[in-house]
Design a protein around this motif. Structure first.
Motif, PDB file in Angstrom:
ATOM      1  N   ILE A  90       7.082 -36.049  23.974  1.00 17.92           N
ATOM      2  CA  ILE A  90       6.969 -34.878  23.085  1.00 17.92           C
ATOM      3  C   ILE A  90       5.732 -34.040  23.399  1.00 17.92           C
ATOM      4  O   ILE A  90       5.391 -33.121  22.670  1.00 17.92           O
ATOM      5  N   VAL A 136      14.232 -41.957  25.341  1.00 15.22           N
ATOM      6  CA  VAL A 136      12.770 -41.894  25.175  1.00 15.22           C
ATOM      7  C   VAL A 136      12.365 -40.460  25.481  1.00 15.22           C
ATOM      8  O   VAL A 136      12.625 -39.945  26.569  1.00 15.22           O
ATOM      9  N   THR A 137      11.747 -39.786  24.516  1.00 19.93           N
ATOM     10  CA  THR A 137      11.407 -38.376  24.694  1.00 19.93           C
ATOM     11  C   THR A 137       9.894 -38.183  24.747  1.00 19.93           C
ATOM     12  O   THR A 137       9.179 -38.642  23.846  1.00 19.93           O
ATOM     13  N   LEU A 186       9.906 -41.635  20.519  1.00 17.23           N
ATOM     14  CA  LEU A 186       9.083 -40.470  20.853  1.00 17.23           C
ATOM     15  C   LEU A 186       7.756 -40.968  21.408  1.00 17.23           C
ATOM     16  O   LEU A 186       7.173 -41.917  20.871  1.00 17.23           O
ATOM     17  N   GLY A 211      15.975 -43.491  18.603  1.00 13.42           N
ATOM     18  CA  GLY A 211      15.284 -42.776  19.681  1.00 13.42           C
ATOM     19  C   GLY A 211      13.807 -43.134  19.636  1.00 13.42           C
ATOM     20  O   GLY A 211      13.310 -43.626  18.621  1.00 13.42           O
ATOM     21  N   ILE A 236      10.511 -41.139  10.817  1.00 13.67           N
ATOM     22  CA  ILE A 236       9.791 -41.401  12.066  1.00 13.67           C
ATOM     23  C   ILE A 236       8.795 -42.522  11.774  1.00 13.67           C
ATOM     24  O   ILE A 236       7.909 -42.356  10.922  1.00 13.67           O
ATOM     25  N   PHE A 239       7.925 -43.744  16.795  1.00 13.75           N
ATOM     26  CA  PHE A 239       6.871 -42.990  17.464  1.00 13.75           C
ATOM     27  C   PHE A 239       5.952 -44.009  18.137  1.00 13.75           C
ATOM     28  O   PHE A 239       5.285 -44.809  17.465  1.00 13.75           O
ATOM     29  N   TYR A 269      13.596 -42.853  14.075  1.00 12.42           N
ATOM     30  CA  TYR A 269      12.991 -42.637  15.395  1.00 12.42           C
ATOM     31  C   TYR A 269      11.639 -43.337  15.421  1.00 12.42           C
ATOM     32  O   TYR A 269      10.872 -43.236  14.463  1.00 12.42           O
ATOM     33  N   ASN A 326       3.907 -39.484  22.772  1.00 10.57           N
ATOM     34  CA  ASN A 326       3.086 -38.276  22.950  1.00 10.57           C
ATOM     35  C   ASN A 326       2.430 -38.288  24.335  1.00 10.57           C
ATOM     36  O   ASN A 326       1.249 -38.549  24.493  1.00 10.57           O
ATOM     37  N   LEU A 347       1.648 -34.705  14.504  1.00  9.22           N
ATOM     38  CA  LEU A 347       3.089 -34.436  14.613  1.00  9.22           C
ATOM     39  C   LEU A 347       3.589 -33.765  13.325  1.00  9.22           C
ATOM     40  O   LEU A 347       4.339 -32.780  13.367  1.00  9.22           O
TER      41      LEU A 347
END
Ligand code: BUP
Length: 442
Positions: free
Chosen positions: A234, A231-232, A204, A202, A110, A133, A131, A206, A21
């Protein structure tokens, strides 16, 4: 220029996605600092960090110097990597002054999921957006954040963990320490960090929308837990090192003929299981590249290959395979044209690498999130999983059974093509830098 810091925790499975990342973020004109807990736990981590900071001199390293904890040695039953995460957690108050001293001031931090509960209060006090991860699948995230709500119910007596709107997670897929009555580090770690995730800015993951749409929709739709920040997904993070190892033996093998066998950086297999695995690989008749590991922590590994698998097996496997006991760059192996299959424990990084490179997988989960990940292998068509094989170390899987599954994987052209189509999906829409040397495989 914005300044973002990243804080990984312990083990290659957590460190690797953070490095990838960070490498991706450098192309966005952002100043990047990686805060590395020091000393690292495994030799592999210290070697990869050295290599990473030489490859990306524009990324700054700050060390979080861990406190010696005289009164904490961990329970001998506990996974040493969880013990090390506990050591990092107990040193995390030192972050406050480190974060405030960074210049220019941070636009965001992060943080690894395993440090959520200890770091979010610090960043809140400093007014730094934080954020999290999550370095596993979105489906594992549904378990991670809802576990604390089930822990007191009679959930262990149920057959499955029911999460509204999602397929239940069978009890047999849940990491065994979570089902124990007694407390343990994994249980505390998931309970505490899962609870605090709602307080982050937030999350993240993968993963890909296209393969985990339902879990992501449930998470973002408030169906798993209320009050969760967004929740993204990425995407899969591409490897960040150039080819860096010579693979002379692989170079001489026919295209797509070799099964790569590895159970990740922290699975120690019993001698008995290693013997059966060697027998199974030989019986299968396929070529193989096998990374043998019988110690969880690489620093404790002082034995030669012959000591671990015996002279007889060492000699016989030479006929058809290459067997090593040292670290090989897995990204390089999986992208090599000779590699046509992967017998994997299903660590999330290993799977994302197999997806990214389109290599079919024979799933043999050993612990943690790996059965949940293995189910995804089957669901998305990346490979096959013999779910009757138990958790690593529980029951011995016989050579003949292994040989049959290896042949089922390697002899199946449809599976090879399906894995290639997973690769296309994984790459669709992602900006790719450079070209790959393995375009011939697919
Ligand atoms: Br072993 C080994 N070379 O020889 P996972 C591993 N790796 O590059 P784990 C090598 O370590 P967790 C080797 O490519 C992957 O990126 C591999 O992570 C690399 O499994 C990483 O697959 C291993 O997630 O961690 O190590 O069991 O349990 O946290 O998933």
């Amino acid at each position: 220029m914005s300044h973002i810091a990243l804080l990984p925790s312990s083990g290659m499975g957590h460190l690797t996605p953070f490095l990838r990342l960070a490498a991706l973020l450098t192309v966005h004109n952002i100043k990047i600092t990686i805060i590395t807990p020091y000393p690292t736990f495994s030799l592999a981590e210290s070697q990869v960090l050295f290599h990473f900071f030489s490859t990306f001199p524009q990324i700054r390293q700050e060390k979080l110097h861990l406190l010696p904890l005289d009164n904490f040695s961990g329970n001998s039953e506990e996974d040493p990597f969880y013990c090390h995460i506990e050591v990092i957690r107990r040193s995390s108050h030192l972050l406050s002054s480190l974060l405030s001293s960074l210049s220019p001031p941070l636009a965001a931090l992060i943080t690894d999921m395993s440090l959520t509960a200890s770091v979010v209060p610090i960043t809140k006090a400093l007014n730094i957006p934080n954020y999290i991860f999550f370095t596993s699948s979105a489906q594992m995230l549904t378990l991670f954040i809802s576990f604390h709500t089930k822990a007191n119910a009679n959930s262990y007596e149920m057959d499955a963990l029911q999460i509204p709107t999602l397929e239940p997670i069978p009890k047999s897929w849940i990491p065994p320490p979570l089902l124990q009555d007694s407390n343990n580090l994994l249980k505390t770690y998931i309970t505490e960090n899962g609870k605090e995730m709602t307080k982050s800015d937030g999350i993240l993951v993968n993963t890909l929308e296209s393969i985990e749409e339902e879990s992501l929709a449930a998470l973002n739709g408030g169906k798993v837990i209320l009050g969760l920040p967004s929740v993204t997904a990425i995407g899969l993070l591409p490897p960040c090192f150039n080819k860096c190892q010579s693979l002379a033996w692989l170079d001489t093998q026919p295209i797509g003929s070799v099964l790569y066998v590895s159970f990740g950086s922290r699975t120690a297999m019993s001698r008995e299981q290693l013997k059966e695995l060697g027998d199974g690989l030989m019986r299968s008749g396929y070529r193989f590249l096998w990374v043998v590991k019988d110690k969880k922590v690489d620093r404790e590994d002082d034995k030669d290959l012959e000591d671990v698998i015996g002279n007889e097996l060492t000699e016989s496997v030479k006929e058809r395979g290459l067997v090593v006991k040292h670290w090989l760059n897995q990204e390089n192996i999986l992208s090599h044209p000779a590699v046509g299959g992967f017998l994997s424990h299903c660590g999330w990084n290993s799977l994302t690498e197999a997806m990214w490179l389109g290599v079919r997988v024979l799933a043999w989960p050993q612990h943690g999130d790996q059965k949940i990940n293995a189910s995804l292998v089957e669901r998305i068509g990346l490979g096959i999983w013999e779910s009757s094989w138990g958790w690593g170390g529980k029951d011995i899987v016989k050579g003949q059974q292994i040989a049959e599954k290896v042949s089922e994987l390697m002899g199946n052209e449809l599976l090879r093509m399906k894995a290639v189509s997973v690769r296309e999906k994984a790459r669709a829409g992602m900006e790719l830098g450079g070209t790959r040397e393995d375009e011939g495989i697919g």
